[in-house]
Design a protein around this motif. Structure first.
Motif, short mmCIF file in Angstrom:
data_model
loop_
_atom_site.label_atom_id
_atom_site.label_comp_id
_atom_site.label_asym_id
_atom_site.label_seq_id
_atom_site.Cartn_x
_atom_site.Cartn_y
_atom_site.Cartn_z
N THR A 314 -14.18 1.27 17.80
CA THR A 314 -13.28 0.85 18.87
C THR A 314 -12.64 -0.49 18.54
N ASN A 315 -11.61 -0.82 19.31
CA ASN A 315 -10.94 -2.13 19.25
C ASN A 315 -10.40 -2.46 17.86
N ALA A 316 -9.71 -1.51 17.25
CA ALA A 316 -9.06 -1.77 15.96
C ALA A 316 -7.97 -2.82 16.14
N ASP A 317 -7.91 -3.76 15.20
CA ASP A 317 -6.99 -4.88 15.34
C ASP A 317 -6.50 -5.32 13.96
N LEU A 318 -5.21 -5.62 13.85
CA LEU A 318 -4.64 -6.12 12.60
C LEU A 318 -5.17 -7.52 12.33
N LEU A 319 -5.76 -7.74 11.16
CA LEU A 319 -6.32 -9.06 10.81
C LEU A 319 -5.32 -9.90 10.04
N THR A 320 -4.68 -9.34 9.03
CA THR A 320 -3.73 -10.10 8.22
C THR A 320 -2.40 -10.23 8.95
N PRO A 321 -1.80 -11.43 8.93
CA PRO A 321 -0.49 -11.58 9.57
C PRO A 321 0.50 -10.58 9.00
N LEU A 322 1.25 -9.95 9.85
CA LEU A 322 2.10 -8.83 9.45
C LEU A 322 3.10 -9.27 8.39
N ALA A 323 3.18 -8.51 7.30
CA ALA A 323 4.13 -8.76 6.22
C ALA A 323 5.13 -7.62 6.17
#
Length: 428
Positions: A314-323
């Motif tokens: 659960t709670n998948a989240d983008l860690l690296t700032p979007l490129a």
């Protein structure tokens, strides 16, 4: 192999002397007072050794301390070394002139190794300890005992346990190999077969990897025995890793459209899917030290980035700032032992380089710029990364001190890929 505790072996322990900096062993209760400036590395001399394996013993411990990057190992020529001792005690004046804060005396004994550490400033014995070790001709086990001594010594000198008693697992020529953290004792741990993606168990006693034919996830003893298939079937299997408790293996699996992350008990059972990629590729799971989170690589937004999710998916989240752009590609995450950052590779100007991202504020730090650099794996002390680099020409393993930028080559020969740093290994 049984080994007495360092606390029980402490014969003399100096009180800390007033200084701008000091070394403290907070985990074993041993404190050695050394004077040195904050941020500086205390100077250490390893005194001459006599007896079985003398030259190797001194060389290994000196190299271990040097590779730990927390002390300055002061090396002398043979003439100076011969003059550095007087009777049973060091030549204090000479060692002080050399800038040494501590002197280390190693002595082979019938049952193992004797360690004495001297505080050069106070001219007193700071620590003595006896280690059980096999005979020097039992090379692999003897070297591991010496590496463990080095780790104890580094902890007593600096407050941080060393990483000499570790090994690196990697892929070369369709089989998995291991090499000691100092580049010695290279040996295969699997037969020649189509495989990839080796990882260590939390104890270092087992490894997991993927067999390509038949497609399956395998767990085996680190010494090569006890092979067990934990997942198999149609489709592809990639990037297995142990959970922090060692009881399960997580891996990526896909049949037709995309791959997702699954977990299965080592003892056997039905794999359970924990990611929801909706047709995208989700691979390279790696757990946070506390086991609550998983970092992984996903192409769900159209190109690979690093994500985190809870251990149950659960709670998948983008860690690296979007490129954005054709160059955007972040891959192969590895969670630092302190849980504060994730290392990964990022394509910059068409070439992969190593970076870290902070879990606190998502800030990025670029670690490499020389050659192509991929597949980072943290050491147990959280200060070093092993990775694959072309900086010397062929694809070889290199070790980077992330604090200072110092690097050293670990392997030579045929090309390598996908390294994994072991936990500290106990003497056998």
């Amino acid at each position: 192999m049984p080994r007495p505790s360092l606390r029980a072996a402490l014969a003399l322990c100096l009180a800390l002397i007033p200084a701008r900096g000091h070394a403290q062993d907070t985990t074993r209760g041993v404190r050695i007072g050394l004077s040195y400036s904050p941020g500086a590395r205390p100077g250490v001399v390893v005194l001459p050794v006599s007896g079985p394996g003398a030259d190797s013993l001194r060389a290994i411990v000196s190299r271990d301390l040097d590779f730990g990057d927390r002390v300055n190992v002061i090396r002398l020529d043979d003439a100076a070394l011969g003059a550095s001792t007087r009777g049973d005690l060091p030549n204090w004046a000479l060692l002080a002139r050399l800038g040494a804060a501590a002197a280390v005396q190693l002595t082979p004994t019938p049952g193992g190794l004797h360690l004495a550490v001297y505080n050069v400033v106070t001219r007193q014995t700071a620590l003595v300890h006896d280690y059980v070790a096999p005979a020097v001709d039992d090379t692999r086990r003897w070297r591991l005992a010496v590496h463990s001594l080095s780790d104890d010594l580094e902890q007593s000198l600096t407050g941080v346990r060393g990483i000499a008693s570790t090994r690196v697992l990697f892929e070369r020529g369709r089989r998995l190999w291991v090499v000691d953290s100092d580049g010695e004792q290279l040996q295969p741990v699997t037969p020649v077969q189509p495989l990839m993606s080796g990882r260590w168990s939390p104890t270092g006693r087992k490894i997991t990897y993927v067999l390509l034919r038949p497609a399956s996830v395998v767990v085996q003893n680190a010494d090569g025995g006890g092979v067990r298939t934990v997942a198999t079937g149609s489709g592809v299997y990639v990037s297995p890793t142990f959970t922090p408790d060692g009881g399960s293996v997580s891996f990526a699996h896909g049949v037709d459209d995309g791959t997702d992350i699954y977990t299965v008990p080592v003892a056997g059972g039905i794999p359970r899917r924990i990611s929801v990629g909706r047709g995208s590729d989700n691979v390279r799971p790696i757990y946070s030290p506390d086991g609550r989170k998983v970092a992984f690589m996903s192409g769900r937004i159209g190109h690979p980035e690093i994500y985190t999710m809870d251990a149950d998916g659960t709670n998948a989240d983008l860690l690296t700032p979007l490129a954005f752009g054709e160059d955007a590609y972040r891959a192969n995450p590895d969670w630092s032992p302190d849980g504060r950052s994730v290392a990964f590779q990022s394509r910059l100007g068409g070439i992969f380089q190593l970076m870290t991202v902070s879990l606190r504020d998502r800030s990025l730090r670029q670690l490499t710029s020389d050659g192509r650099n991929e597949d980072p794996s943290w050491s147990p002390d959280g200060r070093h990364l092993v990775f694959v680099s072309t900086r010397g020409g062929a694809r070889q393993l290199w070790v980077l001190d992330v604090d200072t930028g110092r690097s050293r080559q670990l392997t030579r020969g045929a090309s390598v890929r996908l390294p994994a740093w072991s936990p500290r290994l106990a003497p056998e």
